[in-house]
Design a protein around this motif. Structure first.
Motif, PDB file in Angstrom:
ATOM      1  N   ALA A 271       0.642  -1.001  -0.107  1.00  0.00           N
ATOM      2  CA  ALA A 271       0.126  -0.038  -0.064  1.00  0.00           C
ATOM      3  C   ALA A 271       0.850   1.531  -0.181  1.00  0.00           C
ATOM      4  O   ALA A 271       2.015   1.026   0.906  1.00  0.00           O
ATOM      5  CB  ALA A 271      -0.846  -0.491   1.163  1.00  0.00           C
ATOM      6  N   ASP A 272       0.898   2.723  -0.795  1.00  0.00           N
ATOM      7  CA  ASP A 272       1.023   3.125  -1.359  1.00  0.00           C
ATOM      8  C   ASP A 272       2.873   3.157  -1.634  1.00  0.00           C
ATOM      9  O   ASP A 272       3.396   4.307  -0.974  1.00  0.00           O
ATOM     10  CB  ASP A 272       1.171   4.105   0.414  1.00  0.00           C
ATOM     11  N   ARG A 273       2.855   1.784  -1.842  1.00  0.00           N
ATOM     12  CA  ARG A 273       4.331   1.857  -2.642  1.00  0.00           C
ATOM     13  C   ARG A 273       4.378   1.674  -3.802  1.00  0.00           C
ATOM     14  O   ARG A 273       5.397   0.577  -3.687  1.00  0.00           O
ATOM     15  CB  ARG A 273       5.224   0.963  -1.544  1.00  0.00           C
ATOM     16  N   ILE A 274       3.298   0.881  -4.585  1.00  0.00           N
ATOM     17  CA  ILE A 274       3.146   0.456  -5.848  1.00  0.00           C
ATOM     18  C   ILE A 274       2.718   2.283  -6.652  1.00  0.00           C
ATOM     19  O   ILE A 274       2.127   3.029  -6.275  1.00  0.00           O
ATOM     20  CB  ILE A 274       1.855  -0.051  -5.832  1.00  0.00           C
ATOM     21  N   VAL A 275       3.567   2.142  -8.214  1.00  0.00           N
ATOM     22  CA  VAL A 275       3.195   3.435  -8.928  1.00  0.00           C
ATOM     23  C   VAL A 275       3.073   2.661  -9.968  1.00  0.00           C
ATOM     24  O   VAL A 275       3.759   1.760 -10.382  1.00  0.00           O
ATOM     25  CB  VAL A 275       4.756   4.695  -8.656  1.00  0.00           C
ATOM     26  N   ASN A 276       2.470   3.677 -11.097  1.00  0.00           N
ATOM     27  CA  ASN A 276       2.482   3.473 -12.104  1.00  0.00           C
ATOM     28  C   ASN A 276       2.214   4.684 -13.159  1.00  0.00           C
ATOM     29  O   ASN A 276       2.193   5.799 -12.641  1.00  0.00           O
ATOM     30  CB  ASN A 276       0.849   3.323 -12.064  1.00  0.00           C
ATOM     31  N   VAL A 277       3.284   3.820 -14.850  1.00  0.00           N
ATOM     32  CA  VAL A 277       3.461   5.446 -15.247  1.00  0.00           C
ATOM     33  C   VAL A 277       2.140   5.266 -16.405  1.00  0.00           C
ATOM     34  O   VAL A 277       1.642   4.138 -17.188  1.00  0.00           O
ATOM     35  CB  VAL A 277       4.749   5.280 -15.982  1.00  0.00           C
ATOM     36  N   HIS A 278       1.533   6.212 -16.497  1.00  0.00           N
ATOM     37  CA  HIS A 278      -0.250   6.035 -17.428  1.00  0.00           C
ATOM     38  C   HIS A 278       0.159   7.258 -18.468  1.00  0.00           C
ATOM     39  O   HIS A 278       0.748   8.330 -18.581  1.00  0.00           O
ATOM     40  CB  HIS A 278      -1.210   6.871 -16.932  1.00  0.00           C
ATOM     41  N   PRO A 279       0.241   7.151 -19.927  1.00  0.00           N
ATOM     42  CA  PRO A 279       0.237   7.934 -21.504  1.00  0.00           C
ATOM     43  C   PRO A 279      -1.535   9.620 -21.249  1.00  0.00           C
ATOM     44  O   PRO A 279      -1.771   8.599 -22.241  1.00  0.00           O
ATOM     45  CB  PRO A 279      -0.659   6.906 -21.965  1.00  0.00           C
ATOM     46  N   SER A 280      -1.127   9.510 -20.203  1.00  0.00           N
ATOM     47  CA  SER A 280      -2.230  10.751 -20.179  1.00  0.00           C
ATOM     48  C   SER A 280      -2.424  11.691 -19.035  1.00  0.00           C
ATOM     49  O   SER A 280      -1.415  11.552 -17.845  1.00  0.00           O
ATOM     50  CB  SER A 280      -3.511  10.439 -20.241  1.00  0.00           C
ATOM     51  N   LEU A 281      -2.643  13.175 -18.849  1.00  0.00           N
ATOM     52  CA  LEU A 281      -2.671  14.104 -17.975  1.00  0.00           C
ATOM     53  C   LEU A 281      -3.621  13.468 -16.462  1.00  0.00           C
ATOM     54  O   LEU A 281      -4.964  14.270 -16.854  1.00  0.00           O
ATOM     55  CB  LEU A 281      -2.940  15.335 -18.094  1.00  0.00           C
ATOM     56  N   LEU A 282      -3.736  12.836 -15.842  1.00  0.00           N
ATOM     57  CA  LEU A 282      -5.075  12.265 -14.945  1.00  0.00           C
ATOM     58  C   LEU A 282      -5.320  13.693 -14.629  1.00  0.00           C
ATOM     59  O   LEU A 282      -4.453  13.837 -14.015  1.00  0.00           O
ATOM     60  CB  LEU A 282      -4.342  11.318 -14.403  1.00  0.00           C
TER      61      LEU A 282
END
Ligand code: GRF
Length: 357
Positions: A271-282
């Motif tokens: 928890a709070d230690r998983i990051v994602n990279v996403h191709p948009s300005l969420l």
């Protein structure tokens, strides 16, 4: 311990070597430096310099001149030892020790055919006296690039870091596709822009470039069979992933192009230690078609987001964003490539600023 057998050459002996080469139409390369704690950057530089001619002499700053140049705590290794190590390198044919801060007198005596220098110099920014000596010896001057992130000072800084047990951040990276973000992380580590180690890489795609990239970088890499639904993982797969992460003592989980939805027990364990990279300005354009959706909506700009992962898709706390303009005629593919360029900077940066306990 037996005394070293290596005797540095005298400048006069190097001049003889130079003249012998000259008589055969061959060329002597000359370079100089402190070469105190040898690192890969030195070795690569020396190999490149040596390739410019047929033999190479390295002029080593004496202990007194290193102290004068770098301060009282240097050199770490005394001149005889530095000379012995230097002479053992494949690229080095002769070593000479010199006591001045500058190599001017040596250049005048040796008259090397080629003078190699590493770093941000230009011919004009070389020391004027050295430059004059090189001109009068008709030496060809060659400035070679230094290897990013490698320097003796850098090495010493890392060694001096307080032993608080923090060490490099232990990353577990999950991906399904090309793995360009994994590559960017590995490169940032290599260049010391990111103090981390990828201790495990996991993919749900057996033949993915992501897994190949991990293996090529000697990162322990695992394929986890997620079952038939390409967006979801079955429970057994989730358990297997959690085990891999825990066994590798991962501190932060990075989703880098991971196409399945992550669930328990991984979410709670990290928890709070998983990051994602996403191709948009969420929060704009969540989901797997984010790049195309931004084009279809007629947006003028989009970008990428690094965010924390929660049970709600693409909705966790935003850590950082970068914008990318949408150009007339952009296809999703072309635009995605430009977004990735930003991702490759943003993701390592977020990880490099990760708060440690
Ligand atoms: C990236 O654009 C990321 O934003 C998205 O998937 C893509 C992965 O690319 N989640 P790569 O496999 O790292 O090249």
């Amino acid at each position: 311990m037996p005394e070293p057998t290596y005797q540095p050459m005298t400048p006069a002996e190097v001049r003889v070597l130079r003249d012998e080469l000259d008589a055969k139409g061959k060329k002597l390369v000359f370079t100089n430096g402190c070469f105190d704690l040898l690192h890969a950057g030195h070795v690569r530089y020396l190999n490149q310099a040596r390739a410019l001619g047929d033999a190479m002499v390295v002029a080593l700053n004496s202990d007194a001149s290193v102290r004068e140049l770098k301060g009282p705590s240097r050199p770490v290794n005394r001149e005889r030892d530095r000379a012995e190590v230097m002479a053992a390198l494949r690229a080095v044919d002769a070593v000479v020790i010199f006591g001045d801060k500058r190599a001017t007198a040596l250049i005048e005596e040796i008259r090397p055919h080629i003078y190699a220098k590493g770093g941000d110099y230009t011919v004009d920014s070389l020391n004027p006296e050295e430059l004059a000596a090189l001109k009068s010896a008709r030496s060809q001057i060659s400035i070679l690039p230094l290897v990013a992130g490698r320097s003796t000072t850098n090495t010493i800084e890392r060694m001096m870091k307080p032993a608080d047990g923090s060490g490099p951040l232990r990353l577990g990276v999950l991906g399904s596709g090309v793995g360009s973000n994994l590559k960017a992380i590995l490169q940032a580590i290599e260049e010391h822009a990111l103090d981390a180690e990828v201790v495990v890489a996991i993919s749900d795609e057996k033949d993915s470039t992501f897994l190949k990239t991990a293996k090529a970088a000697h990162v322990p890499a695992h394929f986890v069979d997620g079952g038939h639904n390409p967006r979801r993982f079955n429970d057994a797969a989730h358990k297997e992933i959690a085990e891999h992460l825990q066994r590798a003592q991962v501190e932060v989980v990075v989703l880098a192009g991971f196409m399945r939805i992550l669930k328990e027990p991984v979410l709670t364990a990290y928890a709070d230690r998983i990051v994602n990279v996403h191709p948009s300005l969420l929060p704009m354009f969540k989901g797997a078609r984010a790049v195309q959706d931004a084009i279809d909506e007629g947006e003028l700009e989009t970008g990428c987001t690094v965010h924390l992962v929660t049970s709600e898709i693409d909705a966790g706390r935003i850590l950082a964003q970068a914008t990318v303009p949408i150009l007339v005629g952009d296809t999703a593919e072309v635009l995605h490539q430009r977004i990735k360029v930003e991702e490759h900077k943003l993701l390592p940066k977020v990880l490099s600023e990760w708060p440690r306990k």
